[in-house]
Design a protein around this motif. Structure first.
Motif: not given
Length: 405
Positions: A149-167
């Protein structure tokens, strides 16, 4: 032989000229404007080497969803996709998506830097290389411990989740960024692998190319890690006289009001408020600053007037403009490449299929005869075709590579 189809896109109705969308609706100047992403899979299935550049807006597109769409297209095209990163110039887009105000020019790039960080995390860091094991015997598609899971909490964007596509083959699509303002060049130097500009002045082109190369070095990259293309109109025929006749025919198709509406969008100025003989003077705006600078500060010819922008032809501050015989066009194009250190051209303002057919049948063979153009397509992904070799993924000196798991 054409490397790529580049699809420009805007997310709002161009209502700068006259304060309404009437001009672009009447002239069909990028209106109506359907989603170009829907076209790519169909074109990919009937082509083998053609690549596709697609515009995506960092200010108004949701990054988690856009990352999935690009990964999907990279799978479907077998790695022949590029993302043209734009920050948006139309106030109508902000209003249409419910934003109170358009974000200022440089602030949009600050937001875009964070946006790119989140996209790299999703593309490069969510799935490890060996995550998709595809073990039929044990009936396991992916190793859960290798998907993060990607945990990104910045000034403008927030994300807690797995990228839905395999590479996908490239993971991160080839990155385009076209900003030629000082802030835009800094962004391109950090993120872009290819960029383009639109100028008819070779001196301005040379200066801008050097700016991109210098910014890449400041970002810790090689100066040749950014391919630079200039927009060009090419009208070619076996003789100069025939080319000029085609030029006159094309001019008859051009719509003056539609042209002024497009320039109003790019410059951030309502040209409907001015008389035809009023000069174009420098104005700071939230639109494309490099075009305004090219038309005013760096325009070596006579001052441009509003009426100049409405016509079809060579306009100071617009793209390179080549009209003539095969020998004349090829010589001039090669001169631009050598003098401005360009990597190539982005062909615009042609009437199809005649314009593209003439370029392929007349210009390409002559450039090949002169040793100035490839004779076959390189194998692999778009990144491999543009840069040669490698595994098709971001090079190690690119900022995006630092987000690999």
């Amino acid at each position: 032989m054409i490397d790529a189809v580049f699809l420009a896109d805007i997310l709002g109705a161009n209502d700068v000229y006259g304060g309404t969308a009437a001009a672009v609706l009447k002239s069909a100047a990028m209106m109506p404007n359907n989603d170009p992403m829907m076209l790519i899979s169909a074109m990919a299935v009937v082509s083998r080497d053609l690549c596709f550049g697609i515009t995506g807006n960092t200010t108004y597109e949701q990054p988690y969803l856009l990352a999935r769409r690009f990964s999907t297209l990279d799978h479907l095209t077998k790695g022949r996709v590029a993302w043209n990163v734009v920050t948006g110039i139309l106030a109508s887009t902000a209003r249409a998506v419910g934003a109170q105000n358009q974000v200022a020019h440089d602030a949009r790039y600050d937001m875009a830097d964070e946006y790119m960080e989140l996209m790299y995390k999703l593309w490069e860091g969510s799935w490890e290389d060996n995550a998709a094991v595809r073990d039929r015997g044990s009936r396991i598609f992916a190793d859960p411990s290798a998907v993060h899971s990607i945990h990104h909490h910045g000034e403008n964007y927030h994300c807690d989740g797995i990228h839905l596509s395999e590479p996908s083959p490239q993971r991160t699509p080839l990155i385009y960024a076209a900003g030629a303002s000082s802030r835009g060049r800094a962004f391109a130097g950090r993120h872009a692998e290819a960029t383009f500009m639109s100028t008819s002045d070779m001196g301005f082109a040379k200066k801008t190319v050097k700016g991109y190369r210098d910014e890449a070095v400041r970002a810790g990259r090689r100066p040749d890690s950014v391919k630079v293309f200039n927009a060009a109109t090419v009208i070619v025929a076996p003789t100069t006289k025939q080319a000029r006749e085609i030029e006159q025919e094309m001019a008859a198709y051009s719509d003056e009001t539609g042209n002024l509406a497009m320039f109003s969008q790019w410059l951030g100025i309502d040209l409907a408020k001015y008389a035809p003989d009023d000069p174009i003077t420098y104005v700071e705006s939230n639109a494309i600053q490099s075009i305004m600078e090219a038309m005013t500060k760096y325009n070596p010819g006579r001052p441009l007037k509003v009426r100049d922008l409405g016509g079809f032809g060579k306009i100071g501050g617009r793209e390179a403009y080549f009209v003539g015989s095969v020998d004349e066009v090829c010589t001039e194009m090669m001169h631009w490449v050598d003098e401005a250190d360009l990597d190539g051209f982005n062909l615009v303002r042609t009437v199809e299929p005649g314009g593209m057919t003439a370029f392929i049948d007349l210009v390409v063979p002559e450039l090949q005869n002169r040793g100035a153009y490839k004779t076959h397509y390189a194998a692999g992904t778009m990144r491999q075709k543009f840069f040669g070799g490698g595994d098709g993924r971001l090079p190690t000196d690119h900022i995006g590579a630092s987000f690999r798991y």
